[in-house]
Design an enzyme around this catalytic site. Structure first.
Site, PDB file in Angstrom:
ATOM      1  CD  GLU A 291      -3.330  -0.314   2.031  1.00 43.96           C
ATOM      2  OE1 GLU A 291      -2.991   0.173   3.120  1.00 43.96           O
ATOM      3  OE2 GLU A 291      -4.508  -0.580   1.746  1.00 43.96           O
ATOM      4  CG  HIS A 312       8.461 -29.373  -0.258  1.00 44.48           C
ATOM      5  ND1 HIS A 312       9.037 -30.583  -0.555  1.00 44.48           N
ATOM      6  CD2 HIS A 312       9.153 -28.871   0.793  1.00 44.48           C
ATOM      7  CE1 HIS A 312      10.023 -30.808   0.291  1.00 44.48           C
ATOM      8  NE2 HIS A 312      10.111 -29.787   1.125  1.00 44.48           N
ATOM      9  CE  LYS A 426     -12.339   1.316   0.826  1.00 43.78           C
ATOM     10  NZ  LYS A 426     -11.879   2.382   1.700  1.00 43.78           N
TER      11      LYS A 426
HETATM   12  O1  PA5 Z   1      -3.370   1.150   5.993  1.00 42.46           O
HETATM   13  C1  PA5 Z   1      -4.446   1.673   5.781  1.00 42.46           C
HETATM   14  O2  PA5 Z   1      -4.629   2.885   5.960  1.00 42.46           O
HETATM   15  C2  PA5 Z   1      -5.629   0.846   5.335  1.00 42.46           C
HETATM   16  O3  PA5 Z   1      -5.261  -0.470   5.126  1.00 42.46           O
HETATM   17  C3  PA5 Z   1      -6.740   0.894   6.369  1.00 42.46           C
HETATM   18  O4  PA5 Z   1      -6.217   0.468   7.602  1.00 42.46           O
HETATM   19  C4  PA5 Z   1      -7.930   0.016   5.988  1.00 42.46           C
HETATM   20  O5  PA5 Z   1      -8.420   0.411   4.751  1.00 42.46           O
HETATM   21  C5  PA5 Z   1      -9.022   0.090   7.041  1.00 42.46           C
HETATM   22  O6  PA5 Z   1      -9.438   1.406   7.224  1.00 42.46           O
HETATM   23  P1  PA5 Z   1     -10.300   1.843   8.482  1.00 42.46           P
HETATM   24  O7  PA5 Z   1      -9.447   1.691   9.686  1.00 42.46           O
HETATM   25  O8  PA5 Z   1     -10.654   3.272   8.215  1.00 42.46           O
HETATM   26  O9  PA5 Z   1     -11.501   0.944   8.523  1.00 42.46           O
END
Ligand code: PA5
Length: 449
Positions: A291, A312, A426
């Site tokens: 990310e 394996h 989303k």
């Molecule tokens: O690292 C990040 O910012 C994302 O992976 C969020 O943690 C994830 O999308 C969950 O978001 P939220 O805590 O707003 O539900």
């Protein structure tokens, strides 16, 4: 003192040492961006000083809630996704007895942690409910935004379940909310219902939030010493912020090695663990780096394997597939437990040459043999050496990987703290589900399906 050491000597047949050293100037710049908050995403750098800025009152409150939950629950359900989930799971699985759910409950002093809201599987939730019907439980709902669909749906279902099972009043004692300090529906709900609640700081994104209540609460409920973990992170922070020298800062060393490899065509990094307990630590690392770096058509693709199991399966590809790979091995010197191979008079399996050796010694030789084979096969290896897996080392590892990720992201010239690409699925999902306001997009998408 830190016990983690980065060894990148096994990449030097693939990139010249001077190519790695030449990155020092870029590293210095990235380091300044992190410390002086002058780079992109600089409003999400709260994690840098976090180990030093955690307040005693917060830790006490987490420990108090953890002790309270331990008394009333056999199971603690942690609802969250992405950064609001993976850190807690990574740490708990790394430190836990791996079969604790089969141990008799009197052998366990702490609730068993299970996770929900990290998928949209009807079967998963229904199976979980079968268990929650029979066991005493409590839960934490974790979402910084308070609006993420997966945890919101799981919470809606489990809240109804817990209220039916215990009544509304007792359910309130069994729900903890971890969310933004003022925004979002979860904040409103926790205020209305009077749930015990914790704040995800504004300046810390999900994937950098392990040392906030997001990670600390579930880790404490599982019975682990969050203070030792914080001490480990503090020690690592001290070394990481001191300077960006490749020779003394392990995060700089790792960032330099992987950046040099990436620029030399090694575009996939495989994180390797030799302990099944590290599977979710690798998952956490994948999220952190995927990310943070995968944007603007750039970034190392983070993958993960567990050896020797995956020797394996994926081992074949790693040895002889496309030569775009490098590995980063989390090499653990000592196991927590003791078990050796017994002598067998018959020796029908021919294994007496291993008799008396600890399993960890066999694992070590597998690790060294694999290192040599993969390097010979064209896969450079970075080794992250740690003496053992405990709370302190986990704290060191978490901070080390976070700091190195920020340095690497800035060297890649991306913002390591946002994730704009996550929105695309989303929007489509909302449109396809008929969310008000998405009608035009829904029509366009349906025409394509
Ligand atoms: O690292 C990040 O910012 C994302 O992976 C969020 O943690 C994830 O999308 C969950 O978001 P939220 O805590 O707003 O539900």
């Amino acid at each position: 003192m830190i016990d983690l050491k980065v060894d990148f000597s096994n990449i030097l047949g693939f990139v010249d040492k001077n190519k790695v050293d030449a990155l020092q100037a870029e590293l210095n710049l990235s380091h300044q961006k992190v410390l002086n908050k002058t780079g992109e995403g600089n409003d999400f750098l709260g994690w840098v000083d976090l180990p030093e800025s955690l307040e005693e009152s917060l830790l006490q409150s987490i420990e108090k809630d953890a002790a309270r939950i331990s008394k009333i629950a056999d199971i603690f359900v942690v609802i969250g996704i992405g950064g609001s989930y993976l850190g807690a799971r990574a740490v708990n699985e790394a430190l836990s007895h791996q079969f604790s759910h089969f141990l008799r409950s009197e052998k366990r002093q702490h609730p068993h942690i299970v996770f929900a809201g990290n998928n949209l599987s009807e079967d998963y939730l229904a199976d979980l409910i079968d268990v929650l019907d029979q066991k005493d439980y409590a839960m934490a709902v974790i979402s910084k935004s308070g609006t993420t669909t997966e945890p919101a749906i799981a919470f809606r279902i489990l809240r109804e379940h817990i209220e039916k099972k215990y009544g509304k009043e007792e359910a309130r004692n069994r729900i903890i909310a971890i969310t933004d300090k003022e925004k979002g529906v979860l904040k409103k709900l926790s205020l209305d219902e009077g749930y015990s609640s914790y704040v995800v700081p504004d300046d810390i994104g999900g994937r950098y939030s392990v040392l906030t209540p997001v990670g600390l609460l579930p880790i404490a409920v599982a019975g682990f010493d969050i203070r030792k973990m914080i001490l480990g992170a503090k020690a690592m922070r001290k070394v990481c912020i001191a300077n960006a020298a490749i020779s003394s800062n392990p995060a700089a060393s790792y960032a330099a090695a992987r950046t040099a490899l990436y620029r030399n065509g090694k575009t996939t990094e495989i994180m390797v663990g030799y302990q099944p307990s590290l599977v979710f630590f690798v998952e956490w690392w994948k999220q952190l780096y995927g990310e943070s770096e995968g944007k603007q058509n750039r970034g190392i693709f983070p993958a993960g394997v567990t050896f020797t199991a995956d020797l394996h399966s994926m081992g074949q590809y790693i040895q002889q597939g496309l030569r775009i790979l490098f590995e980063t091995v989390i090499s653990v010197e000592k196991p927590r437990r003791y078990l050796s191979v017994p002598m067998d008079k018959e020796n029908l399996d021919g294994l007496n040459f291993t008799a008396g050796k600890r399993i960890s010694e066999v694992n070590r030789q597998a690790e060294l043999g694999t290192l040599l084979a993969h390097v010979d096969g064209g896969v450079p290896n970075i080794i992250v050496n740690v003496p053992v897996i405990d709370e302190n080392i986990i704290g060191q590892l978490v901070y080390f990987f976070e700091f190195a990720c920020a340095l690497s992201g800035y060297m890649l010239e991306v913002n390591p703290f946002d994730q704009p690409g996550v929105e695309a699925y989303k929007k489509n999902m909302f449109a396809l589900l008929g969310k008000p306001g998405y009608e035009k997009q829904a029509a366009e998408l349906k025409a394509r399906l």
